[in-house]
Design a protein around this motif. Structure first.
Motif, mmCIF file in Angstrom:
data_model
loop_
_atom_site.group_PDB
_atom_site.id
_atom_site.type_symbol
_atom_site.label_atom_id
_atom_site.label_comp_id
_atom_site.label_asym_id
_atom_site.label_seq_id
_atom_site.Cartn_x
_atom_site.Cartn_y
_atom_site.Cartn_z
ATOM 1 N N GLY A 140 -11.878 1.247 0.476
ATOM 2 C CA GLY A 140 -10.647 0.521 0.756
ATOM 3 C C GLY A 140 -10.055 -0.108 -0.488
ATOM 4 N N VAL A 141 -10.899 -0.710 -1.313
ATOM 5 C CA VAL A 141 -10.415 -1.364 -2.533
ATOM 6 C C VAL A 141 -9.772 -0.351 -3.470
ATOM 7 C CG1 VAL A 141 -11.117 -2.596 -4.615
ATOM 8 C CG2 VAL A 141 -12.067 -3.266 -2.401
ATOM 9 N N VAL A 142 -10.472 0.752 -3.706
ATOM 10 C CA VAL A 142 -9.936 1.777 -4.612
ATOM 11 C C VAL A 142 -8.622 2.341 -4.076
ATOM 12 C CG1 VAL A 142 -10.360 4.069 -5.575
ATOM 13 C CG2 VAL A 142 -12.197 2.377 -5.554
ATOM 14 N N THR A 143 -8.587 2.601 -2.778
ATOM 15 C CA THR A 143 -7.363 3.145 -2.175
ATOM 16 C C THR A 143 -6.200 2.179 -2.311
ATOM 17 O OG1 THR A 143 -8.662 4.417 -0.576
ATOM 18 C CG2 THR A 143 -6.332 4.048 -0.059
ATOM 19 N N LEU A 144 -6.438 0.898 -2.057
ATOM 20 C CA LEU A 144 -5.381 -0.105 -2.193
ATOM 21 C C LEU A 144 -4.840 -0.161 -3.610
ATOM 22 C CD1 LEU A 144 -6.431 -3.286 -0.142
ATOM 23 C CD2 LEU A 144 -4.465 -1.798 0.236
ATOM 24 N N VAL A 145 -5.731 -0.200 -4.578
ATOM 25 C CA VAL A 145 -5.304 -0.295 -5.979
ATOM 26 C C VAL A 145 -4.466 0.915 -6.368
ATOM 27 C CG1 VAL A 145 -6.108 -0.311 -8.367
ATOM 28 C CG2 VAL A 145 -7.221 -1.769 -6.676
ATOM 29 N N ILE A 146 -4.946 2.102 -6.009
ATOM 30 C CA ILE A 146 -4.224 3.322 -6.379
ATOM 31 C C ILE A 146 -2.850 3.368 -5.719
ATOM 32 C CG2 ILE A 146 -4.209 5.833 -6.153
ATOM 33 C CD1 ILE A 146 -7.240 5.774 -6.507
ATOM 34 N N VAL A 147 -2.799 3.074 -4.431
ATOM 35 C CA VAL A 147 -1.532 3.152 -3.703
ATOM 36 C C VAL A 147 -0.513 2.155 -4.257
ATOM 37 C CG1 VAL A 147 -0.453 2.631 -1.474
ATOM 38 C CG2 VAL A 147 -2.426 4.139 -1.574
ATOM 39 N N MET A 148 -0.937 0.925 -4.496
ATOM 40 C CA MET A 148 -0.013 -0.076 -5.023
ATOM 41 C C MET A 148 0.478 0.295 -6.413
ATOM 42 S SD MET A 148 0.402 -2.224 -2.598
ATOM 43 C CE MET A 148 1.175 -3.635 -3.371
ATOM 44 N N LEU A 149 -0.431 0.793 -7.263
ATOM 45 C CA LEU A 149 -0.028 1.213 -8.614
ATOM 46 C C LEU A 149 0.975 2.362 -8.549
ATOM 47 C CD1 LEU A 149 -3.377 1.086 -10.646
ATOM 48 C CD2 LEU A 149 -1.365 -0.361 -10.940
ATOM 49 N N VAL A 150 0.709 3.326 -7.678
ATOM 50 C CA VAL A 150 1.613 4.477 -7.563
ATOM 51 C C VAL A 150 2.975 4.044 -7.036
ATOM 52 C CG1 VAL A 150 2.020 6.651 -6.354
ATOM 53 C CG2 VAL A 150 -0.233 6.177 -7.335
ATOM 54 N N GLN A 151 2.994 3.162 -6.048
ATOM 55 C CA GLN A 151 4.270 2.694 -5.514
ATOM 56 C C GLN A 151 5.100 1.991 -6.580
ATOM 57 O OE1 GLN A 151 3.796 0.308 -1.990
ATOM 58 N NE2 GLN A 151 2.993 1.984 -0.759
ATOM 59 N N VAL A 152 4.475 1.093 -7.330
ATOM 60 C CA VAL A 152 5.202 0.361 -8.366
ATOM 61 C C VAL A 152 5.659 1.302 -9.472
ATOM 62 C CG1 VAL A 152 4.991 -1.404 -10.162
ATOM 63 C CG2 VAL A 152 4.067 -1.834 -7.883
ATOM 64 N N ALA A 153 4.784 2.205 -9.892
ATOM 65 C CA ALA A 153 5.143 3.123 -10.972
ATOM 66 C C ALA A 153 6.294 4.042 -10.562
ATOM 67 C CB ALA A 153 3.921 3.953 -11.366
ATOM 68 N N ALA A 154 6.210 4.594 -9.352
ATOM 69 C CA ALA A 154 7.259 5.500 -8.891
ATOM 70 C C ALA A 154 8.590 4.785 -8.751
ATOM 71 C CB ALA A 154 6.853 6.134 -7.560
ATOM 72 N N LEU A 155 8.570 3.605 -8.134
ATOM 73 C CA LEU A 155 9.819 2.869 -7.943
ATOM 74 C C LEU A 155 10.378 2.386 -9.272
ATOM 75 C CD1 LEU A 155 11.822 1.895 -5.872
ATOM 76 C CD2 LEU A 155 10.430 -0.140 -5.514
ATOM 77 N N SER A 156 9.516 2.051 -10.225
ATOM 78 C CA SER A 156 9.979 1.657 -11.554
ATOM 79 C C SER A 156 10.737 2.789 -12.227
ATOM 80 C CB SER A 156 8.789 1.237 -12.417
ATOM 81 O OG SER A 156 9.204 0.912 -13.730
ATOM 82 N N ASP A 157 10.227 4.020 -12.088
ATOM 83 C CA ASP A 157 10.925 5.175 -12.660
ATOM 84 C C ASP A 157 12.307 5.351 -12.033
ATOM 85 O OD1 ASP A 157 8.855 5.729 -14.345
ATOM 86 O OD2 ASP A 157 8.031 7.389 -13.165
ATOM 87 N N VAL A 158 12.389 5.151 -10.728
ATOM 88 C CA VAL A 158 13.677 5.321 -10.049
ATOM 89 C C VAL A 158 14.650 4.221 -10.468
ATOM 90 C CG1 VAL A 158 14.827 5.583 -7.828
ATOM 91 C CG2 VAL A 158 12.492 6.409 -8.106
ATOM 92 N N TYR A 159 14.163 2.972 -10.535
ATOM 93 C CA TYR A 159 15.007 1.860 -10.982
ATOM 94 C C TYR A 159 15.507 2.097 -12.418
ATOM 95 C CZ TYR A 159 14.571 -1.670 -7.266
ATOM 96 O OH TYR A 159 14.694 -2.376 -6.092
ATOM 97 N N ALA A 160 14.645 2.650 -13.258
ATOM 98 C CA ALA A 160 15.027 2.889 -14.649
ATOM 99 C C ALA A 160 16.152 3.908 -14.747
ATOM 100 C CB ALA A 160 13.810 3.364 -15.446
#
Length: 263
Positions: free
Chosen positions: A119-139
């Motif tokens: 659960g911990v690993v999944t949470l970290v990966i999912v949150m990182l991917v969400q922020v990274a992907a949305l950051s690219d779109v915002y940029a």
């Protein structure tokens, strides 16, 4: 006297917002008809959550903040508006799937209050991917970023609607999963999915046909990812639970953001 077989649209809205968000909504009915209307209205709850998530991100960009900061805050808002329940469901589902235990033991693991390593690993990966992907779109564009936040939130709740369709069993006799499992007719679920895909494409039409096609593809690919997870969970746990619904929402939102970032 048995409850009426139909629930009004306001009853459904209250059910959707009362169970899927922390926004003030006094649930007036808690029965299968209300659950049917409520889960059909789930994408509307997603629309409100998505708009509320996009607003602070846009304000930060206007105030001179970078796309990474805007993305991090945007991702945090849906978590706050759901009390982190969907993320908790994702972590619990990951622990259950990763436990390699029989269905009843896996469900017991999911019900525990602590979070295991999966659960911990999944949470970290999912949150990182969400922020990274949305950051690219915002940029790339603040408009695309705002649309991505809304599309991800709506698609997350649409995945729940589809998971509530007839024929999908509940893994436990109690809880939210049992309350909403199998309540939405298949034809209604399919019609809502078509409407959401069309609305996502229409919202991006001012940005051009490629953008509209990208948004429609993001919804479709996200729903496919959610359905694959749903199938795995039904086979593994013999049905769905409230945790599984949370996991489906987070997987759908993440997948939609990835697709939109690739554009």
């Amino acid at each position: 006297m048995p409850p009426p077989e139909r629930a009004s649209f306001p009853d459904g809205l209250r059910f959707a917002f009362g169970t899927l968000t922390v926004l003030p909504a006094r649930i007036t009915r808690w029965d299968r008809p209300a659950a049917r209307t409520g889960m059909a209205c789930a994408p509307l709850a997603g629309l409100v959550v998505g708009v509320l998530a996009a607003v602070p991100g846009l304000l930060l960009l206007l105030l001179g903040g970078g796309p990474l900061l805007a993305a991090a805050v945007t991702v945090a808002v849906p978590a706050a508006l759901t009390r982190g329940l969907h993320l908790d469901g994702l972590a619990d589902t990951a622990d259950g799937l990763g436990s390699a235990k029989p269905a009843d033991e896996a469900l017991r693991i999911m019900k525990q209050s602590d979070i295991g390593p999966f659960g911990v690993v999944t949470l970290v990966i999912v949150m990182l991917v969400q922020v990274a992907a949305l950051s690219d779109v915002y940029a790339d564009s603040w408009i695309r970023g705002a649309l991505a936040a809304v599309v991800a939130a709506v698609t997350a709740r649409l995945a729940m609607t589809l998971a509530c369709r007839e024929g999908v069993p509940a893994a436990r006799p109690g809880g939210l999963g049992a309350a909403v499992a199998g309540v939405v007719p298949r034809a209604v679920a399919a019609a809502i999915a078509v409407l959401v895909v069309a609305a996502a494409a229409a919202a991006a039409l001012p940005l051009g046909l490629p953008a509209a096609g990208r948004q429609a593809a993001a919804v479709l690919v996200a729903l496919l990812a959610a359905q694959l997870l749903l199938r795995r969970c039904v086979r593994r746990f013999d049905g769905v639970t409230g945790d599984v619904f949370g996991a489906l929402a987070e997987v759908a939102a993440t997948t939609a953001l990835i697709v939109l970032a690739l554009g």
